[in-house]
Design a protein around this motif. Structure first.
Motif: not given
Length: 309
Positions: A12-29
């Motif tokens: 659960n922790l890993q999935i949550m962190m992965f989703l937060l990283v994806i959000i960061g990528i989208i915001l930067k893109k």
């Protein structure tokens, strides 16, 4: 049953962190997080959010066990810094100078100071965060001494001491230790403010890492040197810590925190310093990104190993 619950929590922790990283990528893109905004966000995390997170970790009742474990993890961390300094001095003699300095710095300075706190807290709770804060003291000292010297001339002792003692997270450790040892009760409005800011650590850290990952083309990461370094940073170094802790019968919680933090990816400051001092900034950025991506597999692997041994 406990191992299964730990494993489920880790997933659960890993999935949550992965989703937060994806959000960061989208915001930067989408340029919602600009390059200037990314720098500002980095400063906010390092100077405000992480220090509050560190202070918040010391809101516990002080005991003899905490004192012994704190000294133990501090010793483990100091010994690891000596080992990493030795590895950085011997492993890269045949690598060209610009890349050698990058690899040497990234060997002694991982991203534990940035990524370590939310991971340790997510896996081991408040006690994990407390010991992680203590563990990071030696790395912060090495970062401003041997670390910087790889890129430039060694700084004076006065400058070194100033940089170490004025680092926001070092100051936070001092404040936190004072609160814990003397059991100081802060005003409710102040403690609630610190706790509120501390709660942003994981989200802000992962989103920021995502914004960093967004700038690098993963397809370009084919260098054998880069992959060999990733093996060293994510597998060999934490393995050394794991074996050392097991041989000396170190407490399981201290072993877990030490191994997980030892297996953190290359520090993001690697690319910053390489750019500033005319090193191979592109190679440094790719090392940071590659090890960060691979750490999303390596960290859960180490946690699974630790939970069954």
């Amino acid at each position: 049953m406990e191992s299964i619950m730990n494993f489920s929590g880790l997933i659960n922790l890993q999935i949550m962190m992965f989703l937060l990283v994806i959000i960061g990528i989208i915001l930067k893109k989408r340029d919602i997080i600009t390059e200037e905004g990314k720098n500002v966000l980095t400063d906010v995390v390092i100077n405000v959010i992480l220090p509050c997170n560190v202070i918040n970790s010391f809101y516990i009742e002080f005991s003899k066990e905490i004192l012994i474990n704190g000294i133990t993890i501090l010793l483990v961390s100091f010994l690891l810094q000596f080992v990493c300094t030795f590895l950085s001095a011997t492993l890269y003699e045949k690598v060209e100078k610009e890349r050698r300095t990058v690899l040497q710095y990234a060997t002694v300075c991982s991203n534990a100071g940035f990524l370590g706190n939310p991971v340790a807290e997510g896996i081991y709770g408040s006690m994990g965060l407390l010991y992680a804060s203590i563990y990071l003291i030696p790395q912060r000292i090495v970062m401003w001494s041997a670390g910087v010297s790889y890129f430039t001339e060694s700084t004076s002792k006065r400058d070194l001491i100033k940089k170490v003692v004025t680092h926001p997270c070092i100051i936070a450790v001092g404040i936190g230790l004072t609160i814990m040892i003397f059991q100081i009760k802060l005003p409710v409005f102040l403690s609630d403010t610190i706790k509120s800011i501390s709660g942003c650590t994981t989200a802000m850290s992962m989103i920021l890492i995502g914004s960093i990952l967004a700038d690098v083309d993963i397809k370009d990461m084919k260098s054998k040197t880069m992959w060999a370094f990733s093996l060293l940073r994510l597998i060999i170094i934490p393995l050394i810590v794991f074996i050392g802790c097991k041989i000396t019968n170190v407490h399981s919680l201290i072993t877990g925190v030490s191994v997980v933090l030892a297996g953190m990816p290359a520090g993001s400051t690697t690319a910053i310093l390489a750019s500033k001092y005319e090193g191979d900034a592109e190679f440094a950025s790719k090392c940071v990104v590659l090890t960060t991506i691979l750490s999303m597999l390596a960290i859960p692997m180490w946690c699974i190993i630790l939970s069954f041994l």
